[in-house]
Write an enzyme that holds these catalytic residues in place. Structure first.
Site, short mmCIF file in Angstrom:
data_model
loop_
_atom_site.label_atom_id
_atom_site.label_comp_id
_atom_site.label_asym_id
_atom_site.label_seq_id
_atom_site.Cartn_x
_atom_site.Cartn_y
_atom_site.Cartn_z
N GLU A 274 -50.49 -22.19 -5.81
CA GLU A 274 -49.94 -23.49 -5.43
C GLU A 274 -50.59 -24.61 -6.23
OE1 GLU A 274 -47.38 -24.07 -3.23
OE2 GLU A 274 -47.20 -21.90 -3.31
N TRP A 277 -49.05 -24.59 -9.66
CA TRP A 277 -47.75 -25.28 -9.64
C TRP A 277 -47.96 -26.79 -9.81
CZ3 TRP A 277 -42.83 -23.99 -10.13
CH2 TRP A 277 -42.39 -22.71 -9.80
N TRP A 305 -21.15 -34.77 -7.85
CA TRP A 305 -21.66 -34.72 -6.48
C TRP A 305 -20.66 -35.34 -5.51
CZ3 TRP A 305 -25.76 -31.72 -6.36
CH2 TRP A 305 -26.60 -31.68 -7.48
N ASN A 340 -43.98 -26.84 3.87
CA ASN A 340 -43.51 -26.52 2.52
C ASN A 340 -42.24 -25.67 2.51
OD1 ASN A 340 -45.68 -27.91 1.62
ND2 ASN A 340 -46.89 -26.14 1.00
N TRP A 358 -29.44 -34.70 -6.00
CA TRP A 358 -30.85 -34.45 -5.67
C TRP A 358 -31.69 -35.72 -5.72
CZ3 TRP A 358 -34.32 -35.72 -9.49
CH2 TRP A 358 -33.86 -35.75 -10.81
N TRP A 381 -37.55 -30.92 -6.08
CA TRP A 381 -36.14 -31.26 -5.87
C TRP A 381 -35.25 -30.68 -6.97
CZ3 TRP A 381 -33.12 -32.82 -2.07
CH2 TRP A 381 -33.75 -33.29 -0.91
#
Length: 455
Positions: A274, A277, A305, A340, A358, A381
């Site tokens: 994590e 990341w 969209w 999360n 998004w 996202w």
């Protein structure tokens, strides 16, 4: 004043211990005075007057101020546009040098370039250091050169890099050179003494800056080692305390990333992943700043969209008729935090089921999340939307009902946040899953085909 000062500009490093830039300032041979600037450009964009992050920073600065006063020093806190504030500080304190830690966001880089000119005009040197990350973009590169855009090979190279240099800690134990702490406490005597400084005003209050005190609760900055140790077993279940909730402290540097990474390396490789990341998304933002407003993969900007404002509002309020989504949104709205796993489900639902851009969801999270971090929020996202690096294929759509069965089977998390769940008051699903999934796949396919036709 007796000797020319060095100023340390606190930003995302609100601590005295294990602070790279502060360490270099304290070793510079000049008395060191700490500075913090409430940036009016950033604060002016915040929508809530009781924004919990402003309260968090303000409280932390009071703690730092108290600690520095115990050392006979102080902290200068100002409010305004950083270049203008620095112009005034240079006239007031005539510093020999300014030390700080690097920030990788596009706004921060542009701000620092402006400040650098101001300092240069005042014959003040500007020094900046790596502190917020374990590795910066240029430190973890492909063998042929260039930034990684896929996480798995990045992570492998990151871990290999960690093992390339070792050092001894204060107890004589071998550890990675890159995880070694900066022993700032050895040099605390170098802090400038208040008696040697010109008078300067008090810290601005929240009210002075147009804000009020937040009532949100903040998680502890102390890592729970039991949580880290069992992180791989517990992290996916929102009803239990299976994550550390240290994001706000990492964001503002109230804990050291090196110290946390050492514990992760010793206790749990999934937790360490994590943190990797976090570095990964920071280097993506640093290298590809277009991701702030555009899809990482530009062809995804062609997706048409639906952007139904009523649907978006129901998502924001947690009234979609999908219990796990609604619980997550209500947790966020109430606490400034969201689990999360649930972040992934809510983001996927907005972009795929409701076919909403998004960027709408990213902005809402940016407004509400206590631990908001541009790089990680944007990366997460875009991952959910399928438009980012290392992205899930666009046809992979989370089923929020399956996710509920898998990760909150007893509905403990849902009942905590959605008390009307299971009653006539709870709304019907806003869209039907199978239909919404197919609509998303068809829309993405059309948009990507259009993008390919234009290229």
């Amino acid at each position: 004043m007796h000797q020319a000062l060095a100023l340390h500009w606190f930003r995302r490093d609100l601590r005295l211990d294990d602070n790279a830039g502060l360490y270099q300032a304290l070793k510079s041979g000049h008395p060191v005075l700490g500075v913090f600037i409430f940036d009016s450009n950033i604060l002016g964009e915040l929508e809530e007057r009781d924004d919990a992050r402003v309260t968090f920073i303000h409280r932390r600065l009071k703690q730092l101020q108290g600690r520095l006063q115990e050392l006979g020093s102080s902290l200068v806190v100002r409010y305004g546009k950083p270049p203008e504030v620095w112009s005034a500080l240079c006239k007031e304190f005539k510093p020999h040098a300014v030390f700080t830690n690097r920030d990788y966001e596009p706004y921060a880089k542009a701000r620092d370039a402006e400040v650098s000119k101001v300092l240069n005009d005042a014959d003040t040197t500007f020094h900046h250091f790596k502190d917020h990350l374990i590795f910066e973009a240029e430190e973890v590169q492909k063998k042929a050169g260039g930034t990684y855009t896929v996480f798995t090979p990045y992570s492998k190279t990151w871990r290999e890099k960690l093992a390339t240099r070792t050092a001894k800690n204060d107890e004589g134990e071998e550890l990675s050179f890159y995880l070694k702490s900066y022993p700032t406490q050895r040099y605390f005597s170098a802090f400038a003494k208040t008696r040697d400084l010109p008078e300067f005003g008090p810290m601005p209050s929240l009210g002075d800056m147009g804000f009020s005190e937040s009532t949100l609760k903040y998680p502890s900055p102390q890592p729970d080692e039991a949580v880290i140790e069992h992180y791989d077993e517990t992290r996916n279940f929102p009803a239990i305390a299976g994550t550390t909730q240290l994001g706000v402290h990492l964001r503002h540097g109230t804990i050291s990333i090196r110290r946390l990474a050492r514990r992760a390396l010793a206790l749990n490789q999934v937790y360490l992943s994590e943190l990797i990341w976090r570095d990964f998304y920071a280097q993506v933002l640093d290298t590809y700043p277009h991701v702030v407003k555009h899809s990482f993969r530009r062809e995804y900007d062609e997706i048409e969209w639906a952007n139904n404002e009523e649907h978006f509002q129901r998502w924001c309020e947690g009234k979609t008729g999908y219990p796990l989504v609604d619980a997550g949104m209500r947790e966020l709205n109430t606490t400034g935090y969201m689990h999360n796993r649930v972040r992934m489900v809510t983001a996927s639902f907005l972009t795929k089921h409701l076919l909403t851009d998004w960027r709408w969801g990213e902005r809402y999270f940016a407004r509400k999340l206590l631990d908001y971090d541009l790089a990680s929020n944007n990366g997460g996202w875009q991952w959910a939307a399928g438009s980012g690096t290392d992205a899930a294929p666009y046809f992979r759509v989370f089923n929020p009902t399956s996710q509920l069965k898998k990760f909150d089977r007893q509905h403990e998390y849902v009942r905590q946040w959605v008390p009307e769940f299971g009653t006539a008051e709870y709304p019907e699903p806003i869209v039907e899953h199978k239909w919404a999934r197919q609509r998303a796949i068809d829309t993405y396919k059309r948009g990507l085909a259009q993008a390919r036709g234009q290229s």
